[in-house]
Design a protein around this motif. Sequence first.
Motif, short mmCIF file in Angstrom:
data_model
loop_
_atom_site.label_atom_id
_atom_site.label_comp_id
_atom_site.label_asym_id
_atom_site.label_seq_id
_atom_site.Cartn_x
_atom_site.Cartn_y
_atom_site.Cartn_z
N LEU A 174 0.84 -1.21 0.00
CA LEU A 174 0.00 0.00 0.00
C LEU A 174 0.87 1.25 0.00
O LEU A 174 0.60 2.22 -0.72
N PHE A 175 1.92 1.22 0.82
CA PHE A 175 2.85 2.35 0.88
C PHE A 175 3.56 2.54 -0.46
O PHE A 175 3.64 3.66 -0.99
N ALA A 176 4.08 1.44 -1.02
CA ALA A 176 4.87 1.52 -2.25
C ALA A 176 4.04 1.99 -3.43
O ALA A 176 4.48 2.83 -4.23
N ILE A 177 2.81 1.48 -3.55
CA ILE A 177 1.95 1.88 -4.67
C ILE A 177 1.54 3.34 -4.53
O ILE A 177 1.55 4.11 -5.50
N GLY A 178 1.17 3.74 -3.32
CA GLY A 178 0.80 5.14 -3.09
C GLY A 178 1.94 6.09 -3.41
O GLY A 178 1.75 7.13 -4.04
N ARG A 179 3.13 5.71 -2.98
CA ARG A 179 4.31 6.55 -3.25
C ARG A 179 4.58 6.65 -4.75
O ARG A 179 4.89 7.72 -5.27
N PHE A 180 4.44 5.53 -5.47
CA PHE A 180 4.69 5.53 -6.91
C PHE A 180 3.70 6.46 -7.63
O PHE A 180 4.09 7.23 -8.52
N ILE A 181 2.44 6.41 -7.25
CA ILE A 181 1.43 7.26 -7.88
C ILE A 181 1.79 8.73 -7.71
O ILE A 181 1.74 9.52 -8.67
N SER A 182 2.15 9.13 -6.48
CA SER A 182 2.47 10.54 -6.24
C SER A 182 3.77 10.94 -6.93
O SER A 182 3.92 12.09 -7.37
N GLN A 183 4.73 10.02 -7.05
CA GLN A 183 5.99 10.33 -7.73
C GLN A 183 5.79 10.58 -9.22
O GLN A 183 6.42 11.47 -9.80
N VAL A 184 4.89 9.81 -9.84
CA VAL A 184 4.60 10.04 -11.26
C VAL A 184 3.96 11.41 -11.45
O VAL A 184 4.34 12.19 -12.32
N GLY A 185 2.97 11.72 -10.60
CA GLY A 185 2.32 13.02 -10.68
C GLY A 185 3.28 14.17 -10.45
O GLY A 185 3.24 15.19 -11.15
N TRP A 186 4.17 13.99 -9.46
CA TRP A 186 5.15 15.04 -9.17
C TRP A 186 6.12 15.21 -10.34
O TRP A 186 6.49 16.34 -10.67
N ALA A 187 6.52 14.11 -10.97
CA ALA A 187 7.43 14.20 -12.11
C ALA A 187 6.79 14.94 -13.28
O ALA A 187 7.46 15.69 -14.00
N VAL A 188 5.50 14.75 -13.46
CA VAL A 188 4.77 15.48 -14.51
C VAL A 188 4.85 16.98 -14.28
O VAL A 188 5.20 17.76 -15.18
N GLN A 189 4.55 17.41 -13.04
CA GLN A 189 4.59 18.85 -12.73
C GLN A 189 6.02 19.37 -12.75
O GLN A 189 6.27 20.51 -13.15
N GLU A 190 6.97 18.54 -12.33
CA GLU A 190 8.37 18.97 -12.27
C GLU A 190 8.93 19.28 -13.65
O GLU A 190 9.84 20.09 -13.79
N VAL A 191 8.39 18.63 -14.68
CA VAL A 191 8.80 18.92 -16.05
C VAL A 191 8.01 20.09 -16.62
O VAL A 191 8.55 20.97 -17.29
N ALA A 192 6.70 20.10 -16.37
CA ALA A 192 5.84 21.12 -16.96
C ALA A 192 6.10 22.51 -16.39
O ALA A 192 6.04 23.51 -17.13
N LEU A 193 6.39 22.60 -15.09
CA LEU A 193 6.55 23.91 -14.46
C LEU A 193 7.72 24.71 -15.04
O LEU A 193 7.56 25.90 -15.39
#
Length: 413
Positions: A10-29
């Motif tokens: 549960l921890f690992a999957i949740g972390r992966f989801i937020s990391q993908v989302g953060w990577a999207v914003q980290e490139v777009a910003l």
Amino acid sequence: MPALGRDFWLFAIGRFISQVGWAVQEVALPLYVLDVTHSAKIMTLFVLADLIPSLLTMPIAGVIGDRYNRKALMVGLDLARGALLFGVVAFNFLGIKELLAVQVVLAIMSSFFSAGTSAMYPDLVRQEDLERANSIVMSAGIVARLIGPALGGFIYAFGGIKLAILVNAVSFFGSGLFEVFIRYEWKSRKIENLSEVIEDLVEGIRFIRSNRYLMVLVTFALAMNAFGNPFGAVIWPYSLREVLKFSSQQFGIVESSFMLGALLGNVLIAAILGRKTGRHIFKLMLVNGMLLLPFIWIISPYSTIPRDIAFYILIGMGIGMGMSNAMINVPINSNLQRAVPTEFRGRVFSALGVLANLTVPIGLVVVGPLIDHLGAWKVSALLWIGMGAVMLYYWLLHRDVLTNHEPSPQEHQ
């Protein structure tokens, strides 16, 4: 091979989801900021707006992570970050000043989130499974960093900064949804006054200094980080682009080779080596050092290797270094997690985060001018010598600790 358990996944999957989302914003910003301002100075402000608040709040975040309900902090801050970003989209807070303020708030939230999760995470798995668990979490992070940038570029091209921020907001809520089902109990101890915060910070520092086993791990990790960070952040990209004149495509492929190697190294730990990885740490460091030598030669003025051949050599080197780095970092992180009792983890890991992050601006300030004055190959050689000296020192005096030696009672005195 025993299962890692429901709470870990549960921890690992949740972390992966937020990391993908953060990577999207980290490139777009950065793309959005440059499209609007065309200013490198403004981009630097966004980097500082992330780094400085984190450094300032990490110590107090560590105290909060040890005092208050860690699961509640983790879930609450994921949901709060998602709500903040939804608000940015809903109210169209997309001016540069507004986004700069949001960057500061997110950095502060991330400090408190990291303090709670880093202290809580080792309690979700058995101590003998920490290497496997860490390698799986790190592998997921690498996959997120591989797919996130490409996804972020596509999303920004299709829907602009609004869509990128919205995707990140959804990812925080998705992460929180998985985390809320984690079973974890922690007895909170409320902070009554400022003196208790100071006492907790002092207690954390005293614990590190009184524990020989922990001191060896901490000083070794920080010393290697001090030499490795400038290499990865400055020398490697500078040499590929300015010295070897690689194209953007070649640059991206060589950069990705390191990530591919790190992924392979983590998979190897998770599937086969596990806790045995730490026995080979000095051999892996020797491999790392040997792989750096052809790089130093290739970027030197004495090299006659054609650029096309150098490109393929550096891909192989990137894969090898990524693998060895992963197989060095995972045992060190796992041993740190074992060495620190759960009631101290928030403070100790936050202090380590501050010290590790300080090496980034120091490295940039020192290494950049040195490259201009001496050349990239000479600075690389100096860092290689420095890392070799660190390795020799710890091999002669502390190899028992760094090869998975368990701390004895005397080492806690």
